[in-house]
Design a protein around this motif. Sequence first.
Motif, short mmCIF file in Angstrom:
data_model
loop_
_atom_site.label_atom_id
_atom_site.label_comp_id
_atom_site.label_asym_id
_atom_site.label_seq_id
_atom_site.Cartn_x
_atom_site.Cartn_y
_atom_site.Cartn_z
N LYS A 183 0.80 -1.34 -0.05
CA LYS A 183 0.10 0.04 0.05
C LYS A 183 0.95 1.03 0.01
N PRO A 184 0.60 2.18 -0.70
CA PRO A 184 1.29 3.47 -0.75
C PRO A 184 1.17 4.20 0.66
N LEU A 185 2.36 4.61 1.24
CA LEU A 185 2.44 5.22 2.39
C LEU A 185 3.25 6.52 2.22
N PRO A 186 2.99 7.42 3.39
CA PRO A 186 4.18 8.53 3.53
C PRO A 186 5.52 8.05 3.96
N ARG A 187 6.38 8.89 3.60
CA ARG A 187 7.86 8.55 3.92
C ARG A 187 7.99 8.19 5.50
N THR A 188 7.21 9.03 6.31
CA THR A 188 7.17 8.60 7.68
C THR A 188 6.80 7.51 8.23
N GLU A 189 5.69 7.08 7.63
CA GLU A 189 4.98 5.75 8.07
C GLU A 189 5.84 4.60 7.51
N ILE A 190 6.62 4.86 6.40
CA ILE A 190 7.46 3.60 5.93
C ILE A 190 8.49 3.43 6.92
N VAL A 191 9.17 4.64 7.24
CA VAL A 191 10.12 4.17 8.24
C VAL A 191 9.90 3.70 9.51
N LYS A 192 8.39 4.00 9.99
CA LYS A 192 7.94 3.60 11.19
C LYS A 192 7.56 2.06 11.13
N LYS A 193 7.26 1.73 9.83
CA LYS A 193 6.90 0.23 9.67
C LYS A 193 7.98 -0.70 9.69
N ILE A 194 9.13 0.06 8.96
CA ILE A 194 10.61 -0.69 8.95
C ILE A 194 11.08 -0.86 10.61
N TRP A 195 11.05 0.08 11.42
CA TRP A 195 11.23 0.15 12.84
C TRP A 195 10.44 -0.96 13.43
#
Length: 130
Positions: free
Chosen positions: A72-84
């Motif tokens: 799903k397309p996500l904002p950059r901030t959410e992408i980093v959160k999900k990786i963490w």
Amino acid sequence: MAKTAKKAAKKAVKKAVKKAAAPKKAAKKAAKKVAKKAVKKAAKKKSARKPNAAFMAPLTASPVLAEVIGSKPLPRTEIVKKIWEYIRKNKLQDQKNKRMINADTKLKPLFGKDQISMFDLAKIVSKHVK
């Protein structure tokens, strides 16, 4: 000056005048100081910082990154959160040096090596989003 700031200043002046038992000049001086602080505080609240729209734009993840965070397309901030979240869930942070992230089978193709620094994470995300 905004109406709310004026009201706050008037209230502050009235309070200070009532509380002050000193001569009137000293009371007025103290009241003016309190009023100035109230005006500054009201102005600060009004000019609250707005988030940059570029950070909130949804980005599409590469297939390698999509395995970790989803497609799903996500904002950059959410992408980093999900990786963490993934890193913490799978306990991939190095125990001796918490700045380093160990790669598992999903993260190795993303990172390109066995271990990276947490400071390189933003650079890696940039390579894998459009």
